[in-house]
Design an enzyme around this catalytic site. Structure first.
Site, PDB file in Angstrom:
ATOM      1  N   CYS A   1      -0.791  -6.097 -11.154  1.00  0.00           N
ATOM      2  CA  CYS A   1      -1.409  -7.359 -11.612  1.00  0.00           C
ATOM      3  C   CYS A   1      -2.793  -7.535 -10.986  1.00  0.00           C
ATOM      4  O   CYS A   1      -3.103  -6.964  -9.972  1.00  0.00           O
ATOM      5  CB  CYS A   1      -0.538  -8.528 -11.185  1.00  0.00           C
ATOM      6  SG  CYS A   1       1.020  -8.491 -12.002  1.00  0.00           S
TER       7      CYS A   1
ATOM      8  N   ARG B   1       6.497  -6.651 -18.650  1.00  0.00           N
ATOM      9  CA  ARG B   1       6.739  -5.868 -17.430  1.00  0.00           C
ATOM     10  C   ARG B   1       7.866  -6.480 -16.600  1.00  0.00           C
ATOM     11  O   ARG B   1       8.517  -5.797 -15.835  1.00  0.00           O
ATOM     12  CB  ARG B   1       5.461  -5.827 -16.581  1.00  0.00           C
ATOM     13  CG  ARG B   1       4.361  -4.985 -17.177  1.00  0.00           C
ATOM     14  CD  ARG B   1       3.214  -4.871 -16.213  1.00  0.00           C
ATOM     15  NE  ARG B   1       3.702  -4.521 -14.894  1.00  0.00           N
ATOM     16  CZ  ARG B   1       2.954  -4.618 -13.801  1.00  0.00           C
ATOM     17  NH1 ARG B   1       1.732  -5.062 -13.887  1.00  0.00           N
ATOM     18  NH2 ARG B   1       3.436  -4.282 -12.621  1.00  0.00           N
TER      19      ARG B   1
ATOM     20  N   ARG C   1      -5.186  -6.270  -3.532  1.00  0.00           N
ATOM     21  CA  ARG C   1      -3.803  -6.175  -3.047  1.00  0.00           C
ATOM     22  C   ARG C   1      -3.707  -4.959  -2.124  1.00  0.00           C
ATOM     23  O   ARG C   1      -3.325  -3.888  -2.522  1.00  0.00           O
ATOM     24  CB  ARG C   1      -2.828  -6.123  -4.229  1.00  0.00           C
ATOM     25  CG  ARG C   1      -2.888  -7.433  -5.023  1.00  0.00           C
ATOM     26  CD  ARG C   1      -1.917  -7.454  -6.174  1.00  0.00           C
ATOM     27  NE  ARG C   1      -0.534  -7.537  -5.714  1.00  0.00           N
ATOM     28  CZ  ARG C   1       0.504  -7.555  -6.579  1.00  0.00           C
ATOM     29  NH1 ARG C   1       0.281  -7.439  -7.864  1.00  0.00           N
ATOM     30  NH2 ARG C   1       1.744  -7.628  -6.135  1.00  0.00           N
TER      31      ARG C   1
ATOM     32  N   ASP D   1       5.799 -16.330  -6.752  1.00  0.00           N
ATOM     33  CA  ASP D   1       5.964 -15.842  -8.127  1.00  0.00           C
ATOM     34  C   ASP D   1       6.425 -16.923  -9.089  1.00  0.00           C
ATOM     35  O   ASP D   1       6.529 -16.671 -10.286  1.00  0.00           O
ATOM     36  CB  ASP D   1       6.948 -14.660  -8.154  1.00  0.00           C
ATOM     37  CG  ASP D   1       6.353 -13.451  -7.484  1.00  0.00           C
ATOM     38  OD1 ASP D   1       7.103 -12.515  -7.178  1.00  0.00           O
ATOM     39  OD2 ASP D   1       5.125 -13.454  -7.236  1.00  0.00           O
TER      40      ASP D   1
ATOM     41  N   ILE E   1      -2.732  -2.270   0.909  1.00  0.00           N
ATOM     42  CA  ILE E   1      -1.448  -1.724   1.420  1.00  0.00           C
ATOM     43  C   ILE E   1      -1.628  -1.238   2.860  1.00  0.00           C
ATOM     44  O   ILE E   1      -0.914  -0.355   3.328  1.00  0.00           O
ATOM     45  CB  ILE E   1      -0.915  -0.591   0.502  1.00  0.00           C
ATOM     46  CG1 ILE E   1      -1.930   0.554   0.377  1.00  0.00           C
ATOM     47  CG2 ILE E   1      -0.533  -1.111  -0.876  1.00  0.00           C
ATOM     48  CD1 ILE E   1      -1.319   1.791  -0.282  1.00  0.00           C
TER      49      ILE E   1
HETATM   50  C1  EPZ Z   1       5.812  -8.392  -3.794  1.00  0.00           C
HETATM   51  O1  EPZ Z   1       4.475  -7.918  -3.804  1.00  0.00           O
HETATM   52  C2  EPZ Z   1       6.138  -8.696  -5.234  1.00  0.00           C
HETATM   53  N1  EPZ Z   1       6.035  -7.466  -6.006  1.00  0.00           N
HETATM   54  C3  EPZ Z   1       5.168  -9.757  -5.774  1.00  0.00           C
HETATM   55  O2  EPZ Z   1       5.648 -10.105  -7.064  1.00  0.00           O
HETATM   56  C4  EPZ Z   1       5.236 -10.997  -4.889  1.00  0.00           C
HETATM   57  O3  EPZ Z   1       4.233 -11.903  -5.309  1.00  0.00           O
HETATM   58  C5  EPZ Z   1       5.027 -10.637  -3.425  1.00  0.00           C
HETATM   59  O4  EPZ Z   1       5.938  -9.601  -3.033  1.00  0.00           O
HETATM   60  C6  EPZ Z   1       5.252 -11.825  -2.505  1.00  0.00           C
HETATM   61  O5  EPZ Z   1       6.580 -12.277  -2.642  1.00  0.00           O
HETATM   62  C7  EPZ Z   1       7.038  -6.567  -5.899  1.00  0.00           C
HETATM   63  O6  EPZ Z   1       8.012  -6.771  -5.183  1.00  0.00           O
HETATM   64  C8  EPZ Z   1       6.874  -5.315  -6.709  1.00  0.00           C
HETATM   65  P1  EPZ Z   1       3.373  -8.717  -0.096  1.00  0.00           P
HETATM   66  P2  EPZ Z   1       3.888  -7.238  -2.466  1.00  0.00           P
HETATM   67  O7  EPZ Z   1       3.169  -7.392   0.541  1.00  0.00           O
HETATM   68  O8  EPZ Z   1       4.971  -6.571  -1.729  1.00  0.00           O
HETATM   69  C9  EPZ Z   1      -0.895  -9.159   1.931  1.00  0.00           C
HETATM   70  C10 EPZ Z   1       5.690 -10.291  -9.356  1.00  0.00           C
HETATM   71  O9  EPZ Z   1       5.180 -11.136 -10.095  1.00  0.00           O
HETATM   72  N2  EPZ Z   1      -0.722  -7.747   2.278  1.00  0.00           N
HETATM   73  O10 EPZ Z   1       4.538  -9.560   0.330  1.00  0.00           O
HETATM   74  O11 EPZ Z   1       2.706  -6.463  -2.867  1.00  0.00           O
HETATM   75  C11 EPZ Z   1      -1.067  -9.364   0.441  1.00  0.00           C
HETATM   76  O12 EPZ Z   1      -2.433  -9.209   0.079  1.00  0.00           O
HETATM   77  C12 EPZ Z   1       4.888  -9.749  -8.208  1.00  0.00           C
HETATM   78  O13 EPZ Z   1       6.869  -9.863  -9.465  1.00  0.00           O
HETATM   79  C13 EPZ Z   1      -1.683  -7.132   3.068  1.00  0.00           C
HETATM   80  O14 EPZ Z   1      -2.668  -7.757   3.463  1.00  0.00           O
HETATM   81  O15 EPZ Z   1       3.430  -8.547  -1.669  1.00  0.00           O
HETATM   82  C14 EPZ Z   1      -0.572 -10.756   0.250  1.00  0.00           C
HETATM   83  O16 EPZ Z   1      -1.616 -11.665   0.562  1.00  0.00           O
HETATM   84  C15 EPZ Z   1       3.486 -10.292  -8.193  1.00  0.00           C
HETATM   85  N3  EPZ Z   1      -1.525  -5.835   3.391  1.00  0.00           N
HETATM   86  C16 EPZ Z   1       0.547 -10.899   1.300  1.00  0.00           C
HETATM   87  O17 EPZ Z   1       0.317  -9.870   2.246  1.00  0.00           O
HETATM   88  C17 EPZ Z   1      -0.436  -5.110   2.971  1.00  0.00           C
HETATM   89  O18 EPZ Z   1      -0.341  -3.917   3.333  1.00  0.00           O
HETATM   90  C18 EPZ Z   1       1.954 -10.735   0.775  1.00  0.00           C
HETATM   91  O19 EPZ Z   1       2.004  -9.540   0.053  1.00  0.00           O
HETATM   92  C19 EPZ Z   1       0.519  -5.748   2.174  1.00  0.00           C
HETATM   93  C20 EPZ Z   1       0.367  -7.059   1.841  1.00  0.00           C
END
Ligand code: EPZ
Length: 418
Positions: free
Chosen positions: A117, A397, A122, A305, A124
């Site tokens: 998205c 998706r 985003r 979400d 990692i």
């Molecule tokens: C998961 O994404 C979900 N996707 C997202 O859902 C969801 O919004 C998110 O978790 C939060 O609940 C999947 O599970 C596939 P995070 P993820 O790592 O794991 C920052 C949907 O609609 N961050 O919890 O990518 C990041 O930028 C999707 O189903 C870093 O800075 O989210 C964000 O601000 C959209 N560095 C926060 O942490 C990193 O290495 C939370 O992200 C990782 C994350």
């Protein structure tokens, strides 16, 4: 790109059955490649992200066989390639889970960087920091991440911030490391727990998933396992909000009500009637709704979400409401689309201030991401007149049979193949 034509002022009434959780499926499927045997995964949602991950596993040399629309047999027993560097991988963000899974099994992994998205950067970095802490050398550049290790050795990792993906990815890599790994400040989402439960069925030794300290004792190898994933908390929440925004009366079935607590409490606060049963929740909105303030947080807080969806609802509730998006830097790109439908919203960084309006009106809008697309459907159902939503590929998706499920509740949504 398909479009949805949505007739407005449709009160939703009836029952809807919730599919398996997308965010559990996209973690459990890559985890299956770690096993030297066959896994059977049940209750998978029939959505694009699941199909994409299956294509990737097959291109790596594994076998994915659908036993039925929601049951998948995955066999990587004969080994697979550790280089997931082709285009299919870049289609979805969750491809990053192949890094942790391949690193665990082969001590090396090459994965094309995820797409996904488009709401802000985003990163990692927390995933890669975890792999390095376990002893891997990690290089990233020109759309690729390469990780390899002579040995993966368990260690203690404190997460700088709560991250669902990083928590799961580090858990995958640590599952077959030597010794004990603890992940502190871990994410507690239901799909983190689901992934840990599946790994333990495969012979892993993981304790504490669902709390902020997860302890993983590495094992030599994993066997295939049969596993049924949990229902989708976000799909369920989307239909609960759909009942509220249309003044409807809907029984949302095949769910784990506990997972919905933050939304249930918020809807109750807004004057929506909620009836909780063992594996279903009935949502009835037959009184005027009033606005509320919402702060998104990691689980068990209000899920980010569901932020676009609750914004659509708040835009037709009396009074003013404030949303604070605490998880993502920039998750308000859909607001311009909501304004086209008549919503009155002011954005100030992570804050959205919503002034409720009597009703929305039909318009042509676009889905800017998966959950924004769902919010467009909800707003269009409540609006006066007809709306047209493009960007439906995003919605497909994460939502199985979206127009069929809504139409079975009394909506009138037509898909136009463009
Ligand atoms: C998961 O994404 C979900 N996707 C997202 O859902 C969801 O919004 C998110 O978790 C939060 O609940 C999947 O599970 C596939 P995070 P993820 O790592 O794991 C920052 C949907 O609609 N961050 O919890 O990518 C990041 O930028 C999707 O189903 C870093 O800075 O989210 C964000 O601000 C959209 N560095 C926060 O942490 C990193 O290495 C939370 O992200 C990782 C994350």
């Amino acid at each position: 790109m398909d479009k949805l034509i949505v007739q407005g002022r449709k009160r939703l009434v009836g029952e809807v059955s919730i599919s398996g959780a997308k965010n559990a499926a996209v973690a459990v499927i890559p985890a299956a490649i770690m096993a030297e045997g066959v896994s059977v995964l049940e209750n998978l949602p029939s959505i694009e992200d699941v199909r994409s991950l299956c294509h990737t596993i097959e291109k790596l040399g594994g076998k994915c066989t659908y036993q039925d629309q929601h049951t998948l047999q995955i066999d990587c027993g004969d080994g697979i390639d550790y280089r997931a560097t082709f285009e299919e991988v870049q289609k979805i963000r969750a491809s990053y889970y192949f890094l942790g899974a391949l690193l665990a099994r082969y001590k090396k992994a090459e994965v094309a960087l995820p797409g996904g998205c488009n709401f802000g950067v985003r990163p990692i970095d927390l995933h890669l920091k975890g792999f390095r802490a376990l002893g891997a050398t990690v290089e990233e550049g020109n759309g690729m991440v390469k990780a390899y290790a002579d040995r993966l050795v368990g260690t203690s990792i404190y997460m700088d911030q709560v991250s669902v993906g990083a928590t799961i990815n580090i858990m995958l890599a640590a599952t077959m490391a030597e010794g004990v790994t603890t992940i502190e400040n871990a994410a507690k989402e239901p799909h983190v727990v689901d992934t840990a439960n599946y790994l333990n069925m495969m012979g892993a030794n993981i304790k504490g998933a669902g709390t902020d300290v997860i302890r993983i004792r590495g094992v030599e190898k994993l066997r295939g396992a049969q596993y049924t994933i949990i229902p989708d908390q976000i799909e369920a929440g989307t239909y609960m909000i759909a009942a509220a925004i249309t003044g409807g009366d809907v029984l949302v079935k095949n769910i784990i009500p506990k997972h919905m607590d933050s939304l249930t409490a918020k809807l109750d606060e807004m004057n929506v009637t909620i009836e909780e049963h063992d594996d279903s929740i009935r949502v009835t909105a037959n009184r005027p709704l009033h606005g509320a303030n919402v702060k998104t947080m990691s689980y068990p807080g209000f899920p980010t979400d569901l932020q676009p969806q609750i914004a659509a609802l708040l835009s037709v509730c009396s009074g003013s409401s404030v949303i604070t998006e605490n998880v993502w830097e920039n998750r308000y790109q859909y607001i311009d689309e909501l304004r086209k439908l008549g919503a009155q919203v002011e954005i100030d960084g992570r804050i959205a201030r919503i002034q409720g309006v009597e009703h929305l009106h039909g318009a042509q809008v676009s889905a800017t991401d998966l959950r924004a697309g769902a919010a467009m459907i909800l707003a269009a159902l409540a609006a006066e007149g007809e709306s047209e939503i493009d960007g439906v590929k995003y919605i497909d998706r994460g939502y199985e049979n979206v127009e069929h499920k809504f139409n079975a509740l009394g909506a009138k949504i037509t898909r136009i193949q463009v």
